[in-house]
Design a protein around this motif. Structure first.
Motif, PDB file in Angstrom:
ATOM      1  N   VAL A   1       0.868  -1.187   0.000  1.00  0.00           N
ATOM      2  CA  VAL A   1       0.000   0.000   0.000  1.00  0.00           C
ATOM      3  C   VAL A   1       0.901   1.231   0.000  1.00  0.00           C
ATOM      4  O   VAL A   1       1.820   1.320   0.817  1.00  0.00           O
ATOM      5  CB  VAL A   1      -0.888   0.035   1.265  1.00  0.00           C
ATOM      6  CG1 VAL A   1      -1.706   1.326   1.324  1.00  0.00           C
ATOM      7  CG2 VAL A   1      -1.806  -1.173   1.311  1.00  0.00           C
TER       8      VAL A   1
ATOM      9  N   ILE B   1       1.452   5.064   0.869  1.00  0.00           N
ATOM     10  CA  ILE B   1       0.883   6.116   1.700  1.00  0.00           C
ATOM     11  C   ILE B   1       1.780   7.323   1.510  1.00  0.00           C
ATOM     12  O   ILE B   1       3.003   7.214   1.599  1.00  0.00           O
ATOM     13  CB  ILE B   1       0.734   5.686   3.180  1.00  0.00           C
ATOM     14  CG1 ILE B   1       0.170   6.831   4.016  1.00  0.00           C
ATOM     15  CG2 ILE B   1       2.023   5.122   3.762  1.00  0.00           C
ATOM     16  CD1 ILE B   1      -0.403   6.394   5.360  1.00  0.00           C
TER      17      ILE B   1
ATOM     18  N   ALA C   1      -3.666   7.425   0.867  1.00  0.00           N
ATOM     19  CA  ALA C   1      -3.101   6.081   0.720  1.00  0.00           C
ATOM     20  C   ALA C   1      -3.926   5.267  -0.265  1.00  0.00           C
ATOM     21  O   ALA C   1      -5.107   5.544  -0.484  1.00  0.00           O
ATOM     22  CB  ALA C   1      -3.068   5.366   2.072  1.00  0.00           C
TER      23      ALA C   1
ATOM     24  N   VAL D   1       2.033   6.191  -6.194  1.00  0.00           N
ATOM     25  CA  VAL D   1       1.917   7.417  -5.399  1.00  0.00           C
ATOM     26  C   VAL D   1       1.346   8.541  -6.266  1.00  0.00           C
ATOM     27  O   VAL D   1       0.416   9.257  -5.862  1.00  0.00           O
ATOM     28  CB  VAL D   1       3.303   7.812  -4.822  1.00  0.00           C
ATOM     29  CG1 VAL D   1       3.297   9.241  -4.298  1.00  0.00           C
ATOM     30  CG2 VAL D   1       3.711   6.830  -3.726  1.00  0.00           C
TER      31      VAL D   1
ATOM     32  N   GLU E   1      -2.481   7.630  -7.212  1.00  0.00           N
ATOM     33  CA  GLU E   1      -3.418   7.768  -6.092  1.00  0.00           C
ATOM     34  C   GLU E   1      -3.608   9.241  -5.712  1.00  0.00           C
ATOM     35  O   GLU E   1      -4.717   9.658  -5.405  1.00  0.00           O
ATOM     36  CB  GLU E   1      -2.908   6.986  -4.877  1.00  0.00           C
ATOM     37  CG  GLU E   1      -3.137   5.482  -4.979  1.00  0.00           C
ATOM     38  CD  GLU E   1      -4.598   5.076  -4.808  1.00  0.00           C
ATOM     39  OE1 GLU E   1      -5.385   5.877  -4.257  1.00  0.00           O
ATOM     40  OE2 GLU E   1      -4.960   3.976  -5.253  1.00  0.00           O
TER      41      GLU E   1
ATOM     42  N   SER F   1       8.771   2.348   5.727  1.00  0.00           N
ATOM     43  CA  SER F   1       7.710   1.363   5.514  1.00  0.00           C
ATOM     44  C   SER F   1       7.241   0.805   6.846  1.00  0.00           C
ATOM     45  O   SER F   1       7.925   0.952   7.877  1.00  0.00           O
ATOM     46  CB  SER F   1       8.203   0.230   4.598  1.00  0.00           C
ATOM     47  OG  SER F   1       9.298  -0.433   5.188  1.00  0.00           O
TER      48      SER F   1
ATOM     49  N   MET G   1       2.810  -1.040   4.367  1.00  0.00           N
ATOM     50  CA  MET G   1       2.614   0.368   4.047  1.00  0.00           C
ATOM     51  C   MET G   1       3.960   0.937   3.595  1.00  0.00           C
ATOM     52  O   MET G   1       4.970   0.762   4.289  1.00  0.00           O
ATOM     53  CB  MET G   1       2.137   1.159   5.267  1.00  0.00           C
ATOM     54  CG  MET G   1       0.929   0.580   5.979  1.00  0.00           C
ATOM     55  SD  MET G   1      -0.561   0.661   5.000  1.00  0.00           S
ATOM     56  CE  MET G   1      -0.958   2.397   5.155  1.00  0.00           C
TER      57      MET G   1
ATOM     58  N   GLY H   1       5.731   4.389   2.770  1.00  0.00           N
ATOM     59  CA  GLY H   1       5.528   5.828   2.955  1.00  0.00           C
ATOM     60  C   GLY H   1       6.449   6.664   2.091  1.00  0.00           C
ATOM     61  O   GLY H   1       7.659   6.428   2.057  1.00  0.00           O
TER      62      GLY H   1
ATOM     63  N   ALA I   1       1.751   7.270   8.972  1.00  0.00           N
ATOM     64  CA  ALA I   1       1.241   8.590   8.582  1.00  0.00           C
ATOM     65  C   ALA I   1       1.747   9.656   9.559  1.00  0.00           C
ATOM     66  O   ALA I   1       2.146  10.746   9.161  1.00  0.00           O
ATOM     67  CB  ALA I   1      -0.289   8.586   8.560  1.00  0.00           C
TER      68      ALA I   1
END
Ligand SMILES: [Zn+2]
Length: 313
Positions: A180, A182, A208, A221, A224, A241, A251, A253, A302
């Motif tokens: 994923v 984010i 995300a 990225v 989205e 991550s 996740m 990041g 986050a």
């Protein structure tokens, strides 16, 4: 010998997120077909017990222990036939097993607490929380992959839980990790935060979304951010991550540099999406925002993306 690959920080940003503290030595290259049996035969073996998204915890004075010795597992109806071997720590093997006992029927000293509450309330130490991410993700995958995706036959667990074998068509199935992205779009003085429809009132976070097959992290990225907020990104930089066992995500990041300012929020996904000044973000982090706005808790990736930007020069 010292060789600096590049000018990276000494401590990886991923070390500061929840679920990242796993210290288990997985010994993945040594996993044999009998690795669970061997581990269960070791009197030092300890198990993490999970039932439907809840981890069993033993109360010892004012703290919780997430590890159970074998003789403690039987009264809790642990399914040792479905146990998986997470690996080893300095005390011996650590396994995870599904548990059948109804959380309502537990003895006074044992609680079954959902993974999210354990993480948010910091009920176990970072190493155990990291082990929980490993065990919960694997057990979830086994629970939903009992049948072969190719021929429909019942599959069998192998390699300590790191594979399922189909005896009918002879193929191997491997555990999933779903990536994923984010991401936080940032300029020198503003960042982009959104509110999902299911968020607690007042909470804003980074955007995300799942990375799709055939996509790079950077492309996901950019896609989205454009789909959710109408913001096009130039440069995208990886930051950190986080293992995220709901049920088995990773996740990833990133920071992104926005190329436009005008937001066009996807109202199917987001209730609101807007730019926040650094001062407003620092207030949200400190719990002093005049509008009651806050960001996800300290262990969340986050939080680290937002905090790293807000506290940077
Ligand atoms: Zn099959």
């Amino acid at each position: 010998m010292s060789f600096r690959l590049f000018d990276a920080p000494e401590r990886e940003p991923s070390q500061f997120v929840g679920f990242a503290g796993n210290r288990i030595d997985r010994q993945s290259e040594l996993r044999g077909e009998d690795s669970v049996e061997k581990a269960l035969a070791n009197p030092a073996a300890r198990l993490m017990l999970i039932r439907e998204g809840r981890l069993f915890l033993k109360r010892i004075e004012d703290r919780f222990d997430a590890h159970f010795a074998l003789d403690e597992c039987h009264p809790l109806e642990a399914r040792l036939d479905d146990a998986i071997l997470l690996g080893f720590d300095e005390s011996g093997p650590i396994l995870a097993a599904p548990c059948l006992l109804d959380p309502e029927s537990l003895p006074e000293t044992i609680k079954a607490i959902d993974h999210r509450s354990i993480y948010i309330q910091g009920l176990i130490d970072p190493a155990a929380l990291g082990a929980l991410a490993q065990g919960a993700a694997l057990l979830s995958w086994h629970a939903s992959h009992g049948y072969c995706g190719r021929c429909g036959h019942r599959t069998e667990m192998r390699a300590g839980g790191y594979r399922r074998h189909c005896p009918a068509c002879n193929i191997e199935h491997f555990p999933r990790t779903d990536p994923v992205a984010i991401m936080l779009s940032v300029t020198a003085d503003r960042c982009l935060l959104g509110r999902g429809k299911h968020f607690a009132p007042g909470m804003y976070s980074a955007l995300a979304g799942f990375i799709e097959p055939g996509e790079t992290i950077e492309a996901a990225v950019r896609r989205e951010t454009f789909e959710e907020a109408g913001i096009r990104l130039g440069r995208v930089v990886y930051h950190a991550s986080q293992p995220w066992p709901f049920p088995y995500s990773l996740m990833i990041g990133c920071f992104g540099e926005p190329l436009n300012e005008d937001i066009s929020a996807d109202t199917n996904e987001l209730e609101d999406c807007r730019w926040f000044s650094r001062g407003e973000v620092l207030a949200a982090m400190a719990g002093t925002h005049p509008g009651g706005i806050f960001i996800p808790p300290n262990g969340a990736i986050a939080h680290h993306l937002i905090g790293t930007w807000a506290e940077s020069e």
